[in-house]
Design an enzyme around this catalytic site. Structure first.
Site, mmCIF file in Angstrom:
data_model
loop_
_atom_site.group_PDB
_atom_site.id
_atom_site.type_symbol
_atom_site.label_atom_id
_atom_site.label_comp_id
_atom_site.label_asym_id
_atom_site.label_seq_id
_atom_site.Cartn_x
_atom_site.Cartn_y
_atom_site.Cartn_z
ATOM 1 N N GLU A 160 0.842 -1.083 -0.093
ATOM 2 C CA GLU A 160 0.017 0.072 0.096
ATOM 3 C C GLU A 160 0.751 1.309 -0.034
ATOM 4 O OE1 GLU A 160 -3.137 -0.194 3.036
ATOM 5 O OE2 GLU A 160 -4.270 -1.365 1.802
ATOM 6 N N GLU A 318 -6.767 -7.468 -0.702
ATOM 7 C CA GLU A 318 -7.171 -7.347 0.812
ATOM 8 C C GLU A 318 -8.516 -7.020 0.661
ATOM 9 O OE1 GLU A 318 -4.902 -5.011 3.285
ATOM 10 O OE2 GLU A 318 -3.114 -5.704 2.733
HETATM 11 C C1 GLA Z 1 -4.275 -2.331 4.766
HETATM 12 C C2 GLA Z 1 -2.636 -3.112 5.215
HETATM 13 C C3 GLA Z 1 -2.755 -4.282 5.952
HETATM 14 C C4 GLA Z 1 -3.605 -4.065 7.110
HETATM 15 C C5 GLA Z 1 -5.144 -3.719 6.667
HETATM 16 C C6 GLA Z 1 -6.011 -3.635 7.566
HETATM 17 O O1 GLA Z 1 -4.881 -2.592 3.967
HETATM 18 O O2 GLA Z 1 -2.212 -3.337 3.984
HETATM 19 O O3 GLA Z 1 -1.341 -4.477 6.454
HETATM 20 O O4 GLA Z 1 -3.249 -3.046 7.953
HETATM 21 O O5 GLA Z 1 -5.166 -2.347 6.072
HETATM 22 O O6 GLA Z 1 -7.320 -3.169 7.381
#
Ligand code: GLA
Length: 701
Positions: A160, A318
């Protein structure tokens, strides 16, 4: 060549028979007996794909140059033996304590000059040369160690990028900004021209004098702000490229990506620009618990991700099985909601469904964030739903590789998002996404698919093109939009579009300079509304936020309150939009209140084989819905299928012509949907009804 056909991308997808399934796996948080149990549970759930090692640098290299790969070797070997493929992370998203201790200069600096410390994650500046050296170093070590590992299917680069902090204001960032400006403009004179520095004595004598837009006494130069946004998005991407250069050298056969955060919340990164460098598009998405229509925002995010992917299949890298831990109040998902969410992403083009994270942590900041294996273990609703989803995804194998069909495009441009919301504008209430999302929602509710398309990309596939708040637009993109109308599309342009060029310089001669010819209108003055103010329109609708003094060019426009009849002559010669037709715009609705009574609020002009509509205000939900119905009817676009209310509908089609209708019933009552064929999840013939809260995927006859 589409990304789907690129070699690394093919290499990825051929690992999976169906829709890939899994999540972030953080085995370093668990002892070996739990890691072994994980393998059994993964088999039970049907897991095929995991992201591993995202935040593991401090354990992999506990002291500079000292490595410990024992746990990662074991994990990758066991996953491989279990037939599970891995997106291996570069481990660079959280620098280890020893590195920060030795090189505190890698830490991010905010616009206020605050240094953001360690103890969390993402505590580095992408422009730090020292951090790049270390980050490419650990990336190379990992690539060399695992380059032949049979589990390795994809590189998960960093994590991210731009999350938490996306703009960096330190001295090294300032130097990188200057270098970026030199490459973009060549000379300092060109920067001065682009930024309009004759204003407020801002003329620069050399690049050395330029700084990032740090906190200042009053509003900062808009050109400087806009370029700093461009630079900041580029700087993170450039960091990605530096890591990928190492991976390409060591593992040219392995594709690479990073998880984007395309949604209504991520403004700072130009993902259409980033997409060029990703072998496959991956996205993370989290529902906003407080949003009563979170499925609409999910659809927005998924459609945007597909747009960024150019229509190719993408990875949902995710989402959450249930609650998150970072919103003010973290409500768990309702029974069945996870399945609906997951399949909604698949319905909109995802060919992989993954979660953060596999096993819920017992320690650390995210211990109350849901996971595939909850604290309560197997005897829980979440686990049962995880297993159910795994089996549903297996049955959706025939869908894999198919593409979503859409005949409607919403033009989307991150630069317009940035520029339209800069300070010192006519109204702070004009938000880039507001009207754009209202159109998307309205089409979602009608079961009509929408693609998000960059203004410079081909619009040939679309019969209806919506251009909302495209405040800044280049001549080329304005021409591209005008050409869509000439070719035969119905094109609607909204207020505060085409006002400035790519330097945020006003296109003179009357707004909207870039679209004046296309639309056959000319705006003399903006009349933004006060907070909460509503206007009545002549067609019975109401509107808020914005109004303006629109003239129809070459037409007769009666301004009743001053009892004059005026004729406006257009075609000042410097317009970018090509008005292929010669029709005069017809006025479909007017404002009804002083001082704009009788002034056009909605116009339509025939252009070549199509039409160009102009919307001069922000209509209420019902008026917008009525407008959408008119636009759909004119452009001949119909819903995916006839259905009861509350059903989300999309159609994916394979290259061989086979098509699949996804029908997701978000309502609490059974709903009918008129499609016929085999329902893939149940393996039975679709009977025309989707049960309350259920999902049907129908392979059409
Ligand atoms: C982000 C991060 C993950 C985690 C999620 C929690 O997407 O990439 O590592 O922290 O948030 O929602």
């Amino acid at each position: 060549m589409s990304r789907k056909e690129s070699l690394p991308s093919i290499a990825l997808w051929r690992h999976f028979d169906g829709i890939a399934y899994g999540g972030d796996y953080n085995p370093e948080q668990w002892p070996v007996d739990v890691r072994l149990e994980d393998l059994d549970l993964m088999k039970e759930a049907g897991v095929t794909f995991l992201s591993v090692g995202i935040f593991s640098w401090a354990l992999l290299e506990p002291r500079e140059g000292e490595y410990d790969f024992r746990w990662l070797d074991e994990v990758l070997d066991n996953l491989s033996a279990a037939g599970i493929k891995v997106a291996l992370a570069t481990a660079t998203a959280a620098p280890p304590p020893w590195l920060v201790h030795k090189h505190p200069e890698i830490l991010p600096v905010t616009a206020e000059g605050t240094v953001l410390g360690p103890g969390s994650r993402r505590h580095y500046s992408p422009s730090s040369a020292v951090y790049r050296r270390y980050a490419t170093g650990i990336t190379r070590v990992l690539a060399e160690r695992y380059k032949e590992h049979p589990a390795l299917a994809l590189w998960h680069v960093d994590n991210e990028l731009g999350c938490h902090v996306s703009d960096f204001y330190g001295d090294e960032d300032a130097a990188a900004f200057r270098r970026w400006l030199e490459r973009r403009y060549g000379t300092i004179e060109a920067v001065n021209r682009a930024w309009g520095t004759a204003f407020w004595s801002q003329n620069y004598a050399s690049f050395e004098e330029i700084l990032p837009p740090r906190v200042a006494p009053f509003t900062l130069n808009p050109g400087q702000q806009l370029d700093f946004k461009r630079f900041s998005s580029w700087a993170l991407m450039d960091f990605y490229r530096a890591l990928v250069a190492v991976l390409r050298e060591v593992t040219p056969h392995i594709p690479a990506t990073t998880n984007l955060m395309a949604s209504s919340a991520t403004k700072s990164l130009d993902y259409f620009d980033w997409a060029q460098d990703l072998d496959v598009i991956a996205n993370d998405h989290y529902l906003v618990a407080a949003d009563p229509e979170s499925q609409v925002e999910l659809a927005f995010s998924a459609d945007l991700t597909r747009g960024i992917a150019g229509g190719d299949p993408w990875i949902l890298m995710e989402h959450s099985t249930s609650a998150v831990n970072w919103q003010p109040r973290n409500r768990p998902k309702l029974p069945g909601e996870m399945l609906r969410n997951s399949l909604a992403h698949v319905a909109r083009g995802a060919d992989a469904v993954m979660f953060f994270q596999w096993r819920q942590s017992y320690a650390g900041s995210e211990k109350f964030h849901s996971a595939m294996v909850p604290h309560g273990g197997r005897d829980t609703r979440v686990w049962r739903e995880v297993v159910e989803l795994g089996s549903a995804l297996k049955r959706l194998a025939p869908v894999r590789g198919s593409r979503v069909e859409s005949r409607v495009a919403i033009v989307f441009d991150y630069e317009a998002w940035w520029a339209s919301e800069l300070d010192s504008h006519p109204s702070q209430d004009v938000k880039y996404l507001d009207l754009l999302r209202s159109f998307h929602r309205s089409l979602f509710l009608r079961g009509v698919s929408v693609d998000f398309v960059h203004p410079s990309a081909s619009l040939d596939a679309y019969d209806l093109v919506l251009v909302c708040t495209l405040y800044n637009v280049s001549d080329e993109s304005a021409g591209n939009i005008a050409a869509a109308a000439s070719r035969g599309a119905t094109v609607l342009v909204s207020y505060f579009s085409g006002i400035v060029d790519e330097h945020d310089h006003v296109r003179l001669g009357g707004y909207p300079g870039a679209f004046r010819d296309l639309l056959g209108i000319k705006i003399e003055e903006f009349h933004p509304l006060l907070a909460g103010e509503q206007l009545k329109l002549s067609d019975g609708g109401t509107a808020s936020i914005w109004s303006e003094h629109v003239h129809v060019v070459g037409g007769v426009h009666i301004v009743e309150h001053v009892h004059i009849v005026e004729r406006v002559h257009g075609g000042d010669g410097d317009d970018a939009g090509s008005g292929a037709g010669s029709g005069t715009a017809e006025v479909l609705a007017t404002f009804t209140e002083y001082p704009l009574d009788g002034v056009p609020a909605l116009t339509r002009r025939e252009v070549g084989n199509g039409t160009a509509w102009y919307l001069a205000t922000c209509p209420d939900v019902d008026s917008l819905g009525a407008l959408v119905d008119r636009l759909l009817s004119e452009s001949g676009v119909s819903p995916v299928a006839a259905s009861d209310q509350g059903v989300e509908l999309t159609r994916r089609r394979r290259e061989d012509g086979k098509s699949f209708v996804f029908a997701i019933n978000h309502s609490r009552t059974d709903a009918s949907v008129s499609v016929s064929g085999m329902e893939l999840i149940s393996g039975t013939r679709f009977g025309g009804t989707v049960a309350a809260g259920a999902v049907a995927v129908v392979a059409e006859d």
